[in-house]
Design an enzyme around this catalytic site. Structure first.
Site, PDB file in Angstrom:
ATOM      1  N   ALA A 246       0.848  -1.194   0.000  1.00 51.66           N
ATOM      2  CA  ALA A 246       0.000   0.000   0.000  1.00 51.66           C
ATOM      3  C   ALA A 246       0.877   1.234   0.000  1.00 51.66           C
ATOM      4  CB  ALA A 246      -0.872   0.008   1.249  1.00 51.66           C
TER       5      ALA A 246
ATOM      6  N   HIS B 235     -23.269  -4.421  -0.707  1.00 48.01           N
ATOM      7  CA  HIS B 235     -23.747  -3.166  -1.276  1.00 48.01           C
ATOM      8  C   HIS B 235     -24.283  -2.223  -0.208  1.00 48.01           C
ATOM      9  CE1 HIS B 235     -25.357  -0.638  -4.427  1.00 48.01           C
ATOM     10  NE2 HIS B 235     -26.493  -0.554  -3.758  1.00 48.01           N
TER      11      HIS B 235
HETATM   12  P1  NDP Z   1      11.641   4.236  -3.126  1.00 50.22           P
HETATM   13  O1  NDP Z   1      12.605   3.260  -3.660  1.00 50.22           O
HETATM   14  O2  NDP Z   1      10.210   3.894  -3.043  1.00 50.22           O
HETATM   15  O3  NDP Z   1      11.748   5.566  -3.978  1.00 50.22           O
HETATM   16  C1  NDP Z   1      12.969   6.211  -4.185  1.00 50.22           C
HETATM   17  C2  NDP Z   1      12.750   7.345  -5.139  1.00 50.22           C
HETATM   18  O4  NDP Z   1      13.932   8.118  -5.260  1.00 50.22           O
HETATM   19  C3  NDP Z   1      12.374   6.877  -6.536  1.00 50.22           C
HETATM   20  O5  NDP Z   1      11.399   7.744  -7.042  1.00 50.22           O
HETATM   21  C4  NDP Z   1      13.698   6.996  -7.285  1.00 50.22           C
HETATM   22  O6  NDP Z   1      13.533   7.258  -8.640  1.00 50.22           O
HETATM   23  C5  NDP Z   1      14.306   8.197  -6.628  1.00 50.22           C
HETATM   24  N1  NDP Z   1      15.762   8.220  -6.679  1.00 50.22           N
HETATM   25  C6  NDP Z   1      16.601   7.238  -6.295  1.00 50.22           C
HETATM   26  N2  NDP Z   1      17.880   7.641  -6.442  1.00 50.22           N
HETATM   27  C7  NDP Z   1      17.834   8.897  -6.929  1.00 50.22           C
HETATM   28  C8  NDP Z   1      18.820   9.844  -7.294  1.00 50.22           C
HETATM   29  N3  NDP Z   1      20.122   9.582  -7.176  1.00 50.22           N
HETATM   30  N4  NDP Z   1      18.418  11.044  -7.770  1.00 50.22           N
HETATM   31  C9  NDP Z   1      17.100  11.299  -7.885  1.00 50.22           C
HETATM   32  N5  NDP Z   1      16.128  10.459  -7.565  1.00 50.22           N
HETATM   33  C10 NDP Z   1      16.481   9.259  -7.079  1.00 50.22           C
HETATM   34  O7  NDP Z   1      12.240   4.664  -1.703  1.00 50.22           O
HETATM   35  P2  NDP Z   1      11.634   5.522  -0.515  1.00 50.22           P
HETATM   36  O8  NDP Z   1      12.770   6.292   0.038  1.00 50.22           O
HETATM   37  O9  NDP Z   1      10.415   6.234  -0.928  1.00 50.22           O
HETATM   38  O10 NDP Z   1      11.230   4.388   0.519  1.00 50.22           O
HETATM   39  C11 NDP Z   1      12.216   3.452   0.964  1.00 50.22           C
HETATM   40  C12 NDP Z   1      11.605   2.098   1.148  1.00 50.22           C
HETATM   41  O11 NDP Z   1      10.792   2.099   2.287  1.00 50.22           O
HETATM   42  C13 NDP Z   1      10.726   1.668  -0.008  1.00 50.22           C
HETATM   43  O12 NDP Z   1      11.436   0.884  -0.899  1.00 50.22           O
HETATM   44  C14 NDP Z   1       9.646   0.887   0.641  1.00 50.22           C
HETATM   45  O13 NDP Z   1       9.959  -0.463   0.530  1.00 50.22           O
HETATM   46  C15 NDP Z   1       9.661   1.296   2.087  1.00 50.22           C
HETATM   47  N6  NDP Z   1       8.457   2.060   2.415  1.00 50.22           N
HETATM   48  C16 NDP Z   1       7.237   1.443   2.346  1.00 50.22           C
HETATM   49  C17 NDP Z   1       6.100   2.126   2.646  1.00 50.22           C
HETATM   50  C18 NDP Z   1       4.791   1.435   2.557  1.00 50.22           C
HETATM   51  O14 NDP Z   1       4.769   0.205   2.504  1.00 50.22           O
HETATM   52  N7  NDP Z   1       3.674   2.149   2.505  1.00 50.22           N
HETATM   53  C19 NDP Z   1       6.126   3.530   3.072  1.00 50.22           C
HETATM   54  C20 NDP Z   1       7.443   4.083   3.086  1.00 50.22           C
HETATM   55  C21 NDP Z   1       8.553   3.364   2.772  1.00 50.22           C
HETATM   56  P3  NDP Z   1      13.290   6.097  -9.735  1.00 50.22           P
HETATM   57  O15 NDP Z   1      11.918   5.591  -9.487  1.00 50.22           O
HETATM   58  O16 NDP Z   1      13.441   6.803 -11.008  1.00 50.22           O
HETATM   59  O17 NDP Z   1      14.347   5.080  -9.479  1.00 50.22           O
END
Ligand code: NDP
Length: 447
Positions: A341, A436
């Protein structure tokens, strides 16, 4: 050879705590070390406090947009961040104490200190004590990734710090397009902060179904969040009361705070992995399907292994490890159809394959999709839509993906995940009588 412990767990987050308690319940002598607070990311500075902030931030929209449409007149509304922050921190402390107590009640010895691996059977605590263990489990989780390329990145905060802010900024620039960036964009907007989200790609929430990505983007705009795609932050320079944020597209935005949400990296720094020869691959501890590292008696679970970085997955990995080693029952975690989610507003629930991935994998698929204005907001001017999509494998009509954006989507997807995990067909969905009036009934009536 005798050891101080059968199992020494490093890191008392979701995975480590579950493994420790289960191993102890199988009769093992277990110790656990934690350098920060018992409970780990999820309880202390992740899922749990985040969800409270989500609840808090939803009131604004309900007060201003929804309640008046039902005849309520709401006078002046005001919000006090410190009240919320302190109450959330009190709850976090309460939960951490419960985790602590449960570990103790299970017979696990707790060392509230940093631990480092000395060799494959020895651990050194920060007070200098050296302990021995037959097995070591590494469950140290992840830490925010802060890229060097951003000049002035030391001025930014990560999600870790948001929970503890003294006051909310008037404006914030959030960098990233993943879970944390999206969730905090809605949270902070709902709490009255002017939010700009900067994402490097074409569309936010990469790896999610395209319909989810478009719907959430639309909802962000409708809530007044500015979304800038195809841009990155080059530099953060401090000026009075805030920062000038220099983007790669040439734009300079002033913000009171900058939040980097660019992913999390496995937290292995200073763990002493090299002392035992534990292998790392792509920054994560390399493990086999039983969570075993290349060293026979050293295992790792959770985000430090960078498989699926979700709390319930770490918990299952921890449980599978304990069953394998201490209950003589080799158990593998099953990574198929893990639902997840995103607590955007409204939230996302998703399980199984996206339309794009299903098409690539199976060729022929059928897609059933609906998009409608939910009843709860029908009396208001709110134009938010619910989006639901079933992805069905054409060869046998098995539902291989369910994707929802709408109120309670995370609750719905937990139920839908049972059906997807069980391999049910579209006909079996349709044979299920609707409840419903609900939104979820669409899942069993899609044509
Ligand atoms: P995510 O991996 O979800 O997102 C990281 C974002 O940063 C992506 O949009 C990515 O872009 C971007 N990014 C990565 N490296 C760079 C860079 N060098 N320059 C610019 N943009 C960059 O990580 P989050 O930090 O949001 O969350 C960490 C983890 O925590 C998630 O993987 C998730 O598993 C967990 N989490 C889960 C939640 C839940 O279950 N509801 C809530 C919060 C965290 P691109 O997509 O282009 O790679």
């Amino acid at each position: 050879m005798t050891y101080d412990f059968d199992l020494f767990v490093i890191g008392a987050g979701s995975g480590g705590v579950r493994a420790a308690r289960m191993a102890a319940s199988y009769g093992a002598k277990v110790a656990i070390a934690e350098e920060y607070r018992i409970g780990g990311t999820c309880v202390i500075r992740g899922c749990v406090p985040k969800k409270f902030l989500v609840y808090a931030s939803e009131f604004t929209h309900n007060f201003t947009e929804i309640a008046p449409s039902y005849g309520w007149s709401i006078g002046d509304i005001s919000f006090d961040w410190k009240t919320l922050r302190n109450k959330v921190q009190d709850e976090v402390a309460r939960l951490s104490a419960i985790y602590n107590r449960n570990l103790g009640n299970s017979g696990v010895e707790i060392f509230e200190t940093r631990a480092e691996i000395l060799d494959k059977n020895h651990i050194k605590l920060s007070d200098g004590r050296v302990l021995s263990a037959k097995y070591i489990l590494i469950a140290t989780g992840g830490a925010p990734y802060i890229p060097d390329e951003i000049i002035g990145s030391e001025h930014a905060i990560s999600s870790n710090e948001v929970f503890l802010l003294d006051k909310l900024p008037k404006s914030i620039v959030i960098n990233g397009g993943g879970f944390i960036a999206i969730e905090f964009a809605f949270v902070l907007k709902g709490l009255g902060v002017d939010v700009t989200l900067v994402y490097r790609g074409e569309e936010i929430l990469r790896s999610f179904d395209d319909c989810i990505r478009a719907e959430v983007h639309e909802n962000m705009k409708n809530r007044g969040i500015r979304v800038i795609t195809k841009a990155n932050i080059n530099e953060i320079s401090p000026i009075d009361d805030g920062f000038n944020v220099h983007l790669s597209n040439g734009e300079i935005i002033f913000a009171g705070k900058v939040l980097l949400a660019l992913g999390r990296k496995p937290y292995v720094k200073g763990l002493g992995l090299e002392n035992a020869g534990v292998e790392i691959e792509n920054d994560a501890i390399k493990v086999d399907e039983y969570s075993k590292t290349n060293i026979d008696n050293i295992y790792a679970v959770g985000d430090v292994t960078n498989r699926i970085n979700l709390t319930p997955v770490a918990i299952r990995e921890g449980a599978a490890f304990a069953a394998t080693i201490f209950n003589n029952k080799p158990t593998k975690m099953n990574y198929e159809n893990v639902a997840s989610a995103v607590f955007s507003q409204p939230p996302v629930g998703t399980v199984g394959l996206t339309e794009h991935d299903a098409r690539a994998k199976f060729g022929q698929i059928d897609v059933y999709r609906t998009r409608f204005r939910p009843m709860r907001i029908a009396l208001s001017n709110d134009q938010t839509r619910v989006m639901m999509k079933l992805v069905v494998r054409a060869s046998d009509n098995i539902v291989v993906g369910v994707h929802i954006v709408g109120d309670d989507a995370p609750e719905m997807i937990q139920m839908a995940a049972i059906a997807v995990k069980a391999g049910l067909t579209k006909e079996q969905f349709d044979e299920t009588c609707a409840v419903h009036p609900t939104m979820a009934e669409e899942l069993v009536t899609l044509k």
